[in-house]
Write an enzyme that holds these catalytic residues in place. Structure first.
Site, PDB file in Angstrom:
ATOM      1  N   LYS A 178     -11.062  -3.613  -8.263  1.00 49.70           N
ATOM      2  CA  LYS A 178     -11.669  -2.356  -8.688  1.00 49.70           C
ATOM      3  C   LYS A 178     -10.638  -1.340  -9.131  1.00 49.70           C
ATOM      4  CE  LYS A 178     -15.911  -0.695  -7.315  1.00 49.70           C
ATOM      5  NZ  LYS A 178     -16.881  -1.077  -6.372  1.00 49.70           N
ATOM      6  N   LYS A 211       0.822  -1.214   0.000  1.00 55.33           N
ATOM      7  CA  LYS A 211       0.000   0.000   0.000  1.00 55.33           C
ATOM      8  C   LYS A 211       0.855   1.262   0.000  1.00 55.33           C
ATOM      9  CE  LYS A 211      -4.359  -1.738   1.716  1.00 55.33           C
ATOM     10  NZ  LYS A 211      -5.415  -1.669   2.736  1.00 55.33           N
ATOM     11  N   LYS A 245      -5.134 -10.150 -10.375  1.00 54.52           N
ATOM     12  CA  LYS A 245      -6.304 -10.446  -9.570  1.00 54.52           C
ATOM     13  C   LYS A 245      -7.405  -9.411  -9.862  1.00 54.52           C
ATOM     14  CE  LYS A 245      -7.228 -10.565  -4.693  1.00 54.52           C
ATOM     15  NZ  LYS A 245      -6.718 -10.486  -3.335  1.00 54.52           N
TER      16      LYS A 245
END
Ligand code: TRP
Length: 338
Positions: free
Chosen positions: A200, A116, A197
């Site tokens: 969104k 992240k 994967k």
């Protein structure tokens, strides 16, 4: 009396659920809930979502939409404790106490933090760093013993077990040892880049949302990448076949059902090289549209009635609070602040 196993899981309020979220988590939650073998807690983790970049308005909408969708997908507030994290502020109180038993070096190892930090390089906030400590607090506030998650969350569940040990060692033996509950879940890949994967963040065309109308599903699948290279075993083809297996009538392999006729037919044609991708895509469109027909109706009904959603969430928070307050009473005494 044998103690019931306590399930705890959380999901970030990212708005509309997609079929990757569904097959990877939500479907399993509903099965665990309905098995009657567990005491289940399912939480929309809005405090965690503050570590990301979305706006306040988007967050608010997404919490309501996520709630409506989880209910429509089968989370039953009569059977499970279903609530929003920030409605039970004890989560942050316990997280603070856990921060004080958690070595920084252990948090520096977390791969999700590293990932992240790359994705949001301009916003590496302290909350992003202590995110797994808050997750440990979520679980341990309810004495969670089993956490159904995907492999990407195993490290956080292991940290939860460590946090419990650090706490138990420094104060009193109080928190249980939590385990990840890994079920076999199919890997759902992006429609347009089937080596990644489904997510969104890749963009609209990459995902099928549970709320997508049949025409939208059809349109997205028409554009799905199939055999560019790798022939009939290309990742895009494998992905569509996996989805067909999951969503066709007798499918539902996560619950142990057998493969459907329509799946078998396409699987055979893949083997003998006669597979036609256009036919596969239209069969799959139809199965997905049917599978989520009830879901769409329920979701849309719920979204017309925000008061009802709020009522359900408030009553879930009330149930959760009862346990959370008891735990915090104990913890405050153990650490000597009350
Ligand atoms: N970190 C989890 C995720 O990104 C969400 C989460 C927060 C969670 N608290 C939790 C999952 C507690 C399981 C248990 O998916």
């Amino acid at each position: 009396m044998t103690k019931k196993k306590i399930i705890y899981s959380g999901i970030q309020p990212t708005g509309n659920l997609h079929i990757g979220n569904y097959l990877g988590a939500v479907k399993n939650w509903v099965a665990l809930q309905n098995s009657g073998e567990y005491e289940c807690h399912f939480c929309i983790v809005d405090y965690h979502s503050l570590t990301g970049n979305i706006s306040a308005k988007d967050r608010h909408d997404q919490i309501i939409r996520t709630a409506a969708e989880l209910l429509a997908a089968g989370i039953d507030p009569e059977k499970s404790v279903f609530y929003v994290q920030s409605h039970v502020p004890e989560h942050t109180e316990l997280a603070w106490i856990f921060n004080t038993v958690t070595p920084i070096a252990e948090l520096e190892r977390m791969t999700q933090f590293k990932d992240k930090s790359q994705v949001q390089a301009k916003n590496i906030n302290a909350g992003l760093f202590t995110y797994p400590v808050l997750q440990a607090a979520d679980i341990l506030l309810y004495h969670g013993t089993h956490v159904p998650v995907g492999v990407d969350q195993v490290q956080h569940v292991e940290l939860t077990r460590d946090v419990a040990r650090w706490f138990n060692k420094k104060y009193d033996k109080y928190f249980p040892e939590t385990k990840a509950l890994l079920t076999e879940i199919p890997k759902v890949m992006s429609l347009l880049e089937p080596v990644k994967k489904m997510s969104k963040s890749l963009g609209e065309g990459h995902v099928i949302e549970l709320a997508d109308e049949p025409e939208v599903v059809e349109k997205k699948l028409k554009k799905a990448v199939t055999a560019t290279e790798g022939g009939d075993k290309a990742p895009g083809v494998e992905n569509l076949l996996t989805l067909l297996e999951q969503f066709s009538a007798q499918g539902g392999s996560a619950l142990g059902g057998g493969a459907s006729d329509v799946y078998n037919k396409f699987k055979e044609s893949q083997e003998d090289g006669s597979i036609r991708y256009g036919d596969l895509k239209s069969a799959l469109s139809q199965e997905i549209a049917n599978y989520f027909a009830d879901f769409r109706t329920k979701r849309n009904e719920l979204l017309e009635d925000h008061d009802k959603i709020a009522e359900i969430l408030m009553s879930g928070a009330k149930k959760a609070s009862k346990t959370a307050m008891e735990t915090m009473e104990d913890v405050r005494k153990m650490v000597g602040i009350r």
